[in-house]
Design a protein around this motif. Structure first.
Motif, mmCIF file in Angstrom:
data_model
loop_
_atom_site.group_PDB
_atom_site.id
_atom_site.type_symbol
_atom_site.label_atom_id
_atom_site.label_comp_id
_atom_site.label_asym_id
_atom_site.label_seq_id
_atom_site.Cartn_x
_atom_site.Cartn_y
_atom_site.Cartn_z
ATOM 1 N N LEU A 4 -3.649 -5.344 -3.639
ATOM 2 C CA LEU A 4 -3.934 -6.224 -2.389
ATOM 3 C C LEU A 4 -5.053 -7.020 -2.599
ATOM 4 O O LEU A 4 -5.195 -8.025 -1.770
ATOM 5 C CB LEU A 4 -4.490 -4.669 -1.554
ATOM 6 C CG LEU A 4 -3.405 -4.119 -0.806
ATOM 7 C CD1 LEU A 4 -3.854 -3.059 -0.132
ATOM 8 C CD2 LEU A 4 -2.487 -4.949 0.152
ATOM 9 N N GLY A 5 -6.075 -6.752 -3.598
ATOM 10 C CA GLY A 5 -7.141 -7.723 -3.630
ATOM 11 C C GLY A 5 -6.380 -9.023 -4.147
ATOM 12 O O GLY A 5 -6.799 -9.934 -3.812
ATOM 13 N N ASN A 28 -3.410 4.553 -6.453
ATOM 14 C CA ASN A 28 -4.374 4.248 -5.482
ATOM 15 C C ASN A 28 -5.169 2.882 -5.943
ATOM 16 O O ASN A 28 -5.167 1.960 -5.548
ATOM 17 C CB ASN A 28 -5.360 5.288 -5.259
ATOM 18 C CG ASN A 28 -4.805 6.019 -4.100
ATOM 19 O OD1 ASN A 28 -4.575 5.596 -3.044
ATOM 20 N ND2 ASN A 28 -4.877 7.354 -4.227
ATOM 21 N N LEU A 29 -5.510 2.983 -7.231
ATOM 22 C CA LEU A 29 -6.237 2.027 -7.936
ATOM 23 C C LEU A 29 -5.388 0.791 -7.851
ATOM 24 O O LEU A 29 -5.934 -0.347 -7.750
ATOM 25 C CB LEU A 29 -6.909 2.474 -9.388
ATOM 26 C CG LEU A 29 -7.760 1.574 -9.981
ATOM 27 C CD1 LEU A 29 -9.141 1.474 -9.276
ATOM 28 C CD2 LEU A 29 -7.819 1.847 -11.455
ATOM 29 N N ASP A 69 -5.254 -0.978 -4.594
ATOM 30 C CA ASP A 69 -6.438 -1.826 -4.087
ATOM 31 C C ASP A 69 -6.505 -3.019 -4.988
ATOM 32 O O ASP A 69 -6.707 -4.104 -4.390
ATOM 33 C CB ASP A 69 -7.517 -0.751 -4.835
ATOM 34 C CG ASP A 69 -7.762 0.258 -3.446
ATOM 35 O OD1 ASP A 69 -7.064 0.404 -2.693
ATOM 36 O OD2 ASP A 69 -8.436 1.134 -3.777
ATOM 37 N N THR A 86 0.857 -1.301 -0.133
ATOM 38 C CA THR A 86 0.030 0.026 0.051
ATOM 39 C C THR A 86 0.929 1.103 0.009
ATOM 40 O O THR A 86 0.629 2.285 -0.716
ATOM 41 C CB THR A 86 -0.951 0.221 1.244
ATOM 42 O OG1 THR A 86 -1.415 -1.273 1.467
ATOM 43 C CG2 THR A 86 -1.980 1.003 1.035
ATOM 44 N N ILE A 109 -9.725 -9.521 1.009
ATOM 45 C CA ILE A 109 -10.235 -8.351 -0.009
ATOM 46 C C ILE A 109 -10.743 -8.815 -1.303
ATOM 47 O O ILE A 109 -11.671 -8.364 -1.774
ATOM 48 C CB ILE A 109 -9.152 -7.330 -0.158
ATOM 49 C CG1 ILE A 109 -8.941 -6.694 1.383
ATOM 50 C CG2 ILE A 109 -9.649 -6.078 -0.945
ATOM 51 C CD1 ILE A 109 -7.684 -5.683 1.250
#
Lengths: 354, 311
Positions: B301-302, B294-295, B298, B237, B308
């Motif tokens: 991390l998914g 940012n996208l 995300d 992140t 997530i």
């Protein structure tokens, strides 16, 4: 549990110390476990109970060989984890498995259920088909059909199911001893009984020995064959569950039982007062004396100087029933235990009684 | 999309609040009459009312036209395009370097917690983290370029070295890249090391790590299978979120090393103007980078975290 039966687990004068860090200087040492000896027979349910901070969890971790004792020894089927070489230690680990309190924390969130259970199987290169072993362990732990859970992740399961996975991973190795550290205290009351029932059932099925660490005497009452009560790193009372919980000898045990809730009975017994125990400053003499209601009420009589200055030994005061209390040993304490058990079992009715 | 529109609006008004008039800065070195200054102003379209300028700007941006740079007199997209690759090279190398080295230091520090190596690396990381990048860059120039003469002080390549072989050009670029990249790596390292260290320490206390040990798993394997994968999540992140800030944070480093990238371009756009179209273009790009970083974080991390990923 015949007397001659060889103990599966033996602890001899075990002492575990931690360096306590202070902001300035090195501080003192904490004796989390301070000279503890006991043995557990095969097939027994042995319960270690006490307040938080009494060293019961540390004792459990020492049994698992997860931390090195300062002195004394642990021996499980004749093997002492602190004195084993790597390969032997691996064999030792197979014999002793653990179930922790928080089922979310004891599962790696990035590991599927299958992986979690199969891990131990792979480490110990168990004979047979891995898939079959995993499936059998899950089914034994009550997750049926097991295949449905293979690809799930811990966060997709309920707390009770997660704890069943943890148990499945432990019993997949068919250990001789299962150490369960507060196995149900993080679970909903509704599933506690089921999980405890499962543990006891598995104990008989696999022929394990169960070491149950708990702060809740109701579970000890419901499940245990024998109970050890710990206070500040020492066992203060040890004996058959029924005797210890109905005819306690040590004032600390009595106080614990007095605060255990029971509907319809108003406690007439000594409630614990005084400072909570601080393991960096263990009182001289009997370590319970600053909080001892017997001493405070003057019932200790002539034993009082000994309570303040002499460490009481854990002595057998009744058959199989040991306690470390000068007053109880001198027999000057009046028998005032009630006839009925102080507490009700919280588990379902069909729980095997002690 | 809403974010992007907000950025567009902010970009327009923010730079107009900046002190200085482009028409004066552009003409300051010439002897010019006030009428010439007015002419320049008219040419740039700055004489029109602000709302008109604003809606023109919105319309142009929507059509993908970023305007003509005042300073370079060339289309903004072209100016930015030329400066893009040097920055991607510098920031990319620095980010990868800092993440990898910082993470390793963090893991090692946590594993050997309290050891002299842990204390030393932690202290070093904190000091370089706290240092201003331009100052650190100057120190490195002093040490490695001026005193030792191991590396060039500035630019991306040696002037005049245009028709050398590809291999020689690569070596030349790498030599020029080393000091600015090192500066950024040092500046970023401490943060990653610190986050990774605490993240690993936290993961090592998890019950599943104890359970794995109790199952008899070797310590190195416990670290690799259970501790590090879980400890890595916050670093992922951080790395992604940092990307946008690094691009803009490279402004000082690129200026110190005369690195022909976006940072230096930003510096020149502010100094020589302010060059409204260029600044608007640059900050639009920075915002887009941050939003996409940012996208990307995300999405990544998914992939890494099943909690997530499977919503």
């Amino acid at each position: 549990m015949a007397e001659e039966a060889r103990a599966v687990l033996e602890v001899l004068d075990l002492e575990v110390r931690f360096a306590s860090r202070r902001l300035y200087g090195s501080g003192g040492e904490v004796r989390a476990v301070d000279g503890v000896s006991f043995h557990v027979d095969p097939g027994e349910v042995f319960c270690i109970a006490g307040e938080s901070g009494c060293g019961k969890t540390t004792l459990g971790r020492a049994l698992l060989g997860l931390l090195k004792p300062h002195s004394g020894k642990v021996s499980i089927s004749g093997l002492d984890p602190a004195r084993l070489r790597r390969e032997e230690l691996r064999k030792f680990r197979r014999q002793v498995q653990v179930v922790f309190q928080d089922p979310m924390g004891s599962l790696n969130p990035r590991q599927s259920i299958y992986e979690a259970v199969a891990e131990g199987v792979r480490i110990h290169r168990l004979q047979g088909d891995e898939k079959e072993i995993v499936a059998r362990a899950l089914a034994r732990a009550g997750l049926r059909p097991p295949e449905r859970f293979f690809l799930s992740y811990p966060h997709e399961l309920s707390g009770g199911q997660r704890q069943r996975v943890v148990i499945a991973a432990a019993i997949a190795l068919e250990p001789r001893v299962l150490v369960a550290d507060e196995p149900v205290s993080m679970l909903d009351a509704s599933v506690r009984g089921e999980i405890l029932e499962l543990l006891v059932g598995l104990k008989d099925e696999i022929g394990m020995t169960l070491v149950l660490i708990t702060h809740d005497l109701a579970f000890a009452w419901a499940l245990a064959d024998r109970v050890a009560i710990m206070y500040l790193g020492k066992i203060v009372e040890l004996g058959p569950a029924q005797t210890v919980l109905t005819k306690p000898l040590h004032p600390y045990t009595k106080s614990l039982l007095a605060v255990a809730p029971e509907v319809g009975r108003r406690s007439t017994h000594e409630i614990l007062t005084g400072e909570p125990p601080d393991p960096t400053h263990i009182p001289p003499g009997c370590r319970f004396h600053p909080r001892c209601p017997v001493l405070r009420s003057g019932e200790a009589g002539s034993q009082e100087p000994r309570c303040l200055g002499e460490v009481p030994a854990l002595e057998e005061l009744a058959p199989g029933h040991q306690a470390s209390c000068h007053v109880a040993a001198a027999g000057s304490i009046r028998t005032r235990g009630p006839q009925a058990p102080y507490i009700r079992p919280a588990a379902p009715d069909d729980e095997p009684g002690p | 999309m809403g974010t992007l529109f907000f950025v567009l609006v902010l970009n327009f008004f923010l730079f107009r609040i900046l002190p200085g008039d482009p028409e004066r800065t552009l003409t300051r070195l010439q002897r010019v009459s006030p009428s010439t200054v007015d002419e320049v102003k008219r040419e740039l379209g700055l004489d029109r009312p602000l709302p008109v300028q604003f809606f023109d700007y919105l319309g142009d941006t929507a059509r993908g036209e970023l305007g003509i740079s005042y300073v370079f007199s060339r289309p903004v997209s072209e100016v930015i395009g030329n400066a893009l690759w040097p920055t991607i090279l510098l920031v990319g190398v620095a980010t990868i370097g800092a993440t990898v080295i910082g993470t390793l230091i963090g893991i090692w520090g946590a594993w050997r917690r309290g050891s002299p190596v842990d204390t030393a690396s932690l202290g070093f990381g904190l000091v370089t983290y706290a240092m201003p990048e331009f100052w650190l860059g100057m120190l490195l120039i002093l040490g490695f370029a001026v005193s030792l003469d191991w590396f060039p002080t500035s630019f991306m390549s040696t002037p005049g070295l245009t028709d050398a072989s590809a291999g020689l050009l690569l070596v030349d670029t790498l030599e020029h890249l080393f000091l600015p990249a090192l500066t950024l790596v040092l500046a970023l390292l401490g943060e990653y090391a610190l986050i990774m260290r605490s993240s690993v320490i936290e993961a090592m206390n998890e019950d599943y790590v104890k359970t794995a040990r109790a199952k008899g798993m070797r310590e190195a394997l416990v670290l690799r299978k259970h501790v590090v994968p879980n400890a890595l999540l916050p670093v992922v992140t951080l790395a992604a979120l940092n990307l946008g800030f690094i691009v803009s944070g490279a402004i000082t480093v690129e200026t110190v090393f005369s690195w022909p990238g976006l940072g230096q371009l930003t510096f020149r756009a502010i100094n020589g103007g302010p060059d409204y179209p260029l600044l608007q273009g640059l900050f639009l790009l920075f915002s887009v980078v941050v939003i996409f970083a940012n996208l990307a974080a995300d999405l990544l991390l998914g992939l890494l975290d099943p909690r997530i990923g499977r919503a």
